[in-house]
Write a protein that holds these residues in place. Structure first.
Motif: not given
Length: 289
Positions: A287, A280-281, A179, A283-284, A173-176, A201, A168
């Protein structure tokens, strides 16, 4: 002599260094070795480099066409011998690998004066600024050709442990969707241009991690260390993206790097790229409502 086959692959992919007490293929001797000892780096060069794709040699102080031709011939022979031996030892890797550069390392590591991010004596994982891997792993072969002195290394935590602790802070980098698009674009480029040098990335993260660790006093001072002494004439293999390592002392070494395709790995889920993608996944994840 280490075990062949799966045991060798598992050891390497989990961050071990596999040592050969005597280099198992031919090396320069006599006048040829003395010639290598006489070579000097060109100003600003870190090592003398040989590209097996073009057969070009760079990074040396050029004195004559004859000198350049002899240096090219010696490094080409080393590259060919190392590649043939490793192909037989690890055919699983050789099936799809991309041979990278070979190098001659004439400088004493303990007394070199290099910028912080170029220093070999600080713990780090390898990442090449000008040669991104796109998720291929970095397998490196070293040979100590010093006639009398050991080459001394230190190793510390594996990539998985370092990623968990510092990922961190380095910046995951963010996933989604972005990515996913980036991965599809890269795989499409590899389909039509297998030797593509496109940065991903993951490459950017590995380079940031490389720089971060070298500048991080906490990691350099407090990380657990294991010392390795590689005697004259010995060779060793490692995935240099799997175990943090530092070259503390030693002069006169030959080295060859190979990019190993993810499809060739025995333990693909334990590759740095796999750990990176899973973190990475995580972290995304969406919620809870």
């Amino acid at each position: 002599m280490p075990d062949d086959g799966a045991n060798l692959e598992h050891r390497l992919e989990r961050g071990d260094i596999v040592v050969f007490e005597t280099c198992p293929f031919s090396l320069p001797t006599g006048d040829d070795l003395a010639f290598l000892f006489q070579q000097r780096l060109q100003g600003g060069s870190k090592n003398i480099s040989y590209n097996p794709s073009t057969h070009a040699v760079s990074g040396f102080t050029r004195q004559s066409a004859e000198q350049e031709a002899r240096l090219q011939s010696l490094l080409r022979a080393f590259s060919a011998g190392a590649t043939a031996w490793l192909s037989a030892l690890a055919p699983r890797y050789a099936a799809q690998w991309q041979p990278d550069r070979a190098s001659w390392r004439p400088e004493e590591e303990a007394t070199r004066r290099l910028r912080l991010t170029a220093r070999n004596d600080l713990l780090h994982f390898d990442a090449f600024p000008s040669r991104p891997t796109g998720g291929h792993r970095i397998l490196r072969l070293y040979v100590n050709v010093n006639p009398s002195d050991d080459r001394v290394w230190a190793t510390s935590d594996t990539f998985a442990k370092v990623l968990e602790r510092y990922g961190d802070r380095v910046g995951i980098p963010s996933g989604g969707m972005l990515a996913w698009v980036e991965r599809v674009r890269h795989e499409a480029a590899r389909l039509f241009q297998p030797m593509t040098q496109e940065r991903t990335e993951y490459d950017d993260f590995m380079l940031r991690l490389h720089h971060f660790l070298k500048a991080n006093e906490e990691f350099q001072d407090r990380a657990p260390r294991r010392l390795w002494h590689f005697p004259p004439g010995s060779a060793w293999l490692l995935f240099a993206d799997a175990v943090s390592h530092a070259e503390l002392r030693g002069q006169y070494a030959l080295e060859h790097s190979f990019f190993i395709a993810p499809e060739s790995l025995a333990l693909p889920d334990e590759a740095p790229r796999a750990f990176f993608e899973r973190l990475r996944q995580s972290r995304t994840l969406p919620q809870a409502a």
